[in-house]
Structures are given as structure tokens and as C-alpha cells.
Scaffold this motif. Structure first.
Motif, PDB file in Angstrom:
ATOM      1  N   ALA A  47     -37.978  16.499  -7.459  1.00 12.61           N
ATOM      2  CA  ALA A  47     -39.184  16.714  -8.266  1.00 12.61           C
ATOM      3  C   ALA A  47     -39.014  17.291  -9.688  1.00 12.61           C
ATOM      4  N   ALA A  48     -38.444  17.307 -10.482  1.00 12.28           N
ATOM      5  CA  ALA A  48     -37.944  16.963 -11.501  1.00 12.28           C
ATOM      6  C   ALA A  48     -37.516  16.086 -11.786  1.00 12.28           C
ATOM      7  N   TYR A  49     -37.005  15.698 -10.988  1.00 10.49           N
ATOM      8  CA  TYR A  49     -36.108  14.621 -11.601  1.00 10.49           C
ATOM      9  C   TYR A  49     -38.207  13.292 -12.344  1.00 10.49           C
ATOM     10  N   ARG A  50     -38.823  13.613 -10.738  1.00 12.13           N
ATOM     11  CA  ARG A  50     -40.201  12.094 -11.340  1.00 12.13           C
ATOM     12  C   ARG A  50     -40.927  13.480 -12.601  1.00 12.13           C
ATOM     13  N   LYS A  51     -40.596  14.872 -13.057  1.00 12.21           N
ATOM     14  CA  LYS A  51     -42.012  15.032 -13.657  1.00 12.21           C
ATOM     15  C   LYS A  51     -40.720  14.210 -15.007  1.00 12.21           C
ATOM     16  N   SER A  52     -39.490  14.330 -15.084  1.00 10.59           N
ATOM     17  CA  SER A  52     -39.176  13.801 -16.827  1.00 10.59           C
ATOM     18  C   SER A  52     -39.458  12.759 -16.791  1.00 10.59           C
ATOM     19  N   GLY A  53     -39.744  11.700 -15.950  1.00  3.85           N
ATOM     20  CA  GLY A  53     -39.407  10.182 -16.003  1.00  3.85           C
ATOM     21  C   GLY A  53     -41.288   9.541 -15.696  1.00  3.85           C
TER      22      GLY A  53
END
Length: 53
Positions: A47-53
Motif C-alpha cells: 500500500a505504501a509503494y502504491r501511494k508513493s508512485g
């Protein structure tokens, strides 16, 4: 030894390990907690990776 006349392990003749027989339960619980931590951590990272990109 606390609360006993035994002065050495040579004198112990009976069961002295109170947890005997319950290791499988604690092992299964430990494995379940580790797997849960890994799954929750992976979900959080995804989820954090999806939010950052």
C-alpha cells in the motif's frame, strides 16, 4: 533449587519441566503470529509503494 531439598540434578527423578506436552501449541501459535506479521507487513509495504508512485 528454590523450595526443595534437591541440591543437584542427579537427585531429580520425576518430571521437572512443567510445560511438557504443550510445546506444539506454543510452536503453532508462534508460527501463526510470525506469518501474520509477515502478511500484514507485506500488505502495508504494498500500500505504501502504491501511494508513493
Amino acid at each position: 533449587m528454590i523450595g526443595t531439598d534437591i541440591t543437584g540434578w542427579d537427585a531429580v527423578e520425576g518430571a521437572y519441566y512443567a510445560g511438557m506436552g504443550s510445546e506444539a501449541l506454543w510452536l503453532a501459535l508462534s508460527i501463526a503470529l510470525c506469518v501474520a506479521a509477515l502478511v500484514l507487513g507485506a500488505r502495508h509495504e504494498k500500500a505504501a509503494y502504491r501511494k508513493s508512485g
